[in-house]
Design a protein around this motif. Structure first.
Motif, PDB file in Angstrom:
ATOM      1  N   LEU A   1       0.806  -1.230   0.000  1.00  0.00           N
ATOM      2  CA  LEU A   1       0.000   0.000   0.000  1.00  0.00           C
ATOM      3  C   LEU A   1       0.834   1.272   0.000  1.00  0.00           C
ATOM      4  O   LEU A   1       0.287   2.372  -0.125  1.00  0.00           O
ATOM      5  CB  LEU A   1      -0.958  -0.002   1.200  1.00  0.00           C
ATOM      6  CG  LEU A   1      -1.990  -1.137   1.241  1.00  0.00           C
ATOM      7  CD1 LEU A   1      -2.829  -1.060   2.503  1.00  0.00           C
ATOM      8  CD2 LEU A   1      -2.859  -1.147  -0.002  1.00  0.00           C
ATOM      9  N   GLN A   2       2.175   1.160   0.124  1.00  0.00           N
ATOM     10  CA  GLN A   2       3.055   2.334   0.122  1.00  0.00           C
ATOM     11  C   GLN A   2       2.863   3.148  -1.147  1.00  0.00           C
ATOM     12  O   GLN A   2       2.801   2.607  -2.232  1.00  0.00           O
ATOM     13  CB  GLN A   2       4.524   1.900   0.164  1.00  0.00           C
ATOM     14  CG  GLN A   2       4.998   1.397   1.460  1.00  0.00           C
ATOM     15  CD  GLN A   2       6.460   0.938   1.369  1.00  0.00           C
ATOM     16  OE1 GLN A   2       7.097   1.017   0.319  1.00  0.00           O
ATOM     17  NE2 GLN A   2       6.983   0.464   2.478  1.00  0.00           N
ATOM     18  N   GLY A   3       2.775   4.475  -0.963  1.00  0.00           N
ATOM     19  CA  GLY A   3       2.742   5.371  -2.107  1.00  0.00           C
ATOM     20  C   GLY A   3       1.444   5.401  -2.883  1.00  0.00           C
ATOM     21  O   GLY A   3       1.325   6.145  -3.845  1.00  0.00           O
TER      22      GLY A   3
ATOM     23  N   ALA B   1      -1.997   4.651   1.366  1.00  0.00           N
ATOM     24  CA  ALA B   1      -0.687   4.718   2.018  1.00  0.00           C
ATOM     25  C   ALA B   1      -0.820   4.908   3.530  1.00  0.00           C
ATOM     26  O   ALA B   1      -0.071   4.292   4.301  1.00  0.00           O
ATOM     27  CB  ALA B   1       0.157   5.839   1.423  1.00  0.00           C
TER      28      ALA B   1
ATOM     29  N   GLY C   1      -1.614   1.698   5.023  1.00  0.00           N
ATOM     30  CA  GLY C   1      -0.405   0.874   5.003  1.00  0.00           C
ATOM     31  C   GLY C   1       0.521   1.221   6.153  1.00  0.00           C
ATOM     32  O   GLY C   1       1.104   0.331   6.785  1.00  0.00           O
ATOM     33  N   GLN C   2       0.659   2.518   6.443  1.00  0.00           N
ATOM     34  CA  GLN C   2       1.491   2.934   7.578  1.00  0.00           C
ATOM     35  C   GLN C   2       0.899   2.439   8.894  1.00  0.00           C
ATOM     36  O   GLN C   2       1.635   2.021   9.787  1.00  0.00           O
ATOM     37  CB  GLN C   2       1.640   4.453   7.587  1.00  0.00           C
ATOM     38  CG  GLN C   2       2.490   4.982   6.451  1.00  0.00           C
ATOM     39  CD  GLN C   2       2.489   6.499   6.374  1.00  0.00           C
ATOM     40  OE1 GLN C   2       1.647   7.171   6.978  1.00  0.00           O
ATOM     41  NE2 GLN C   2       3.437   7.047   5.621  1.00  0.00           N
TER      42      GLN C   2
END
Length: 183
Positions: free
Chosen positions: A163-165, A169, A172-173
């Protein structure tokens, strides 16, 4: 000498006794044990057959939601290990629905089924759909066994990386932070 009618009645009675819910439950438990034993030996084909039989006989016996959910979940896990992720997804969905309707409901079992469903979805590239199930699992993770929390942390890390970017996102974090905090 017995008459043929009495003999047939005796045979019919014996056959009926063989298909009572108690005997079917016992048979389901035997297949369940055989499934687990085969899985431990790495014999996934044999495990799949035994898990299918465990589920079928539990259904015929009218087993409790808890037992049915466990049988559906186990077969789904074997299918996932075999790389049959579409079939695993369907079984995890069934297990989740069955578990959510169970009385009493087990948050730990619901959480594990949500994580497994997310895992099966990710294996099919359905990250966005899977992230919703994984997010639903977050408040339930502390109720999972240590081994299940370890597995859940790995699934969370995979989702965090994927899910990064992207548009998810922040989620995801959050997944990465929760994974880091799981024992």
């Amino acid at each position: 000498m017995k008459s043929p009618a009495i003999t047939l009645l005796c045979i019919a009675g014996l056959l009926a006794a063989c298909t009572t819910p108690v005997s079917l439950t016992t048979t389901s438990n035997e297949h369940y044990d055989a499934c687990n034993a085969a899985e431990l030996k790495g014999q996934l084909g044999e495990a799949e057959l035994a898990c299918v039989q465990a589920l079928r006989t539990a259904e015929k016996a009218g087993a409790s939601a808890e037992i049915l959910s466990q049988r559906q979940y186990n077969l789904g896990r074997i299918k996932r290990l075999q790389g049959k992720n579409t079939e695993a997804e369907a079984l995890y969905r069934q297990a989740l629905a069955t578990e959510e309707s169970a009385e009493p409901r087990s948050d730990a079992r619901v959480g594990r089924r949500l994580v497994e469903l997310a895992s099966a979805l990710s294996a099919q590239g359905k990250w966005q759909e899977g992230s919703g199930y994984l997010e639903r699992a977050l408040p339930l993770l502390p109720k999972l066994s240590p081994a299940s929390r370890t597995y859940s942390a790995e699934v969370l890390r995979q989702y965090a990386k994927q899910l990064q970017g992207g548009p998810q996102a922040a989620l995801g974090q959050r997944f990465a932070a929760v994974a880091a905090g799981l024992p």
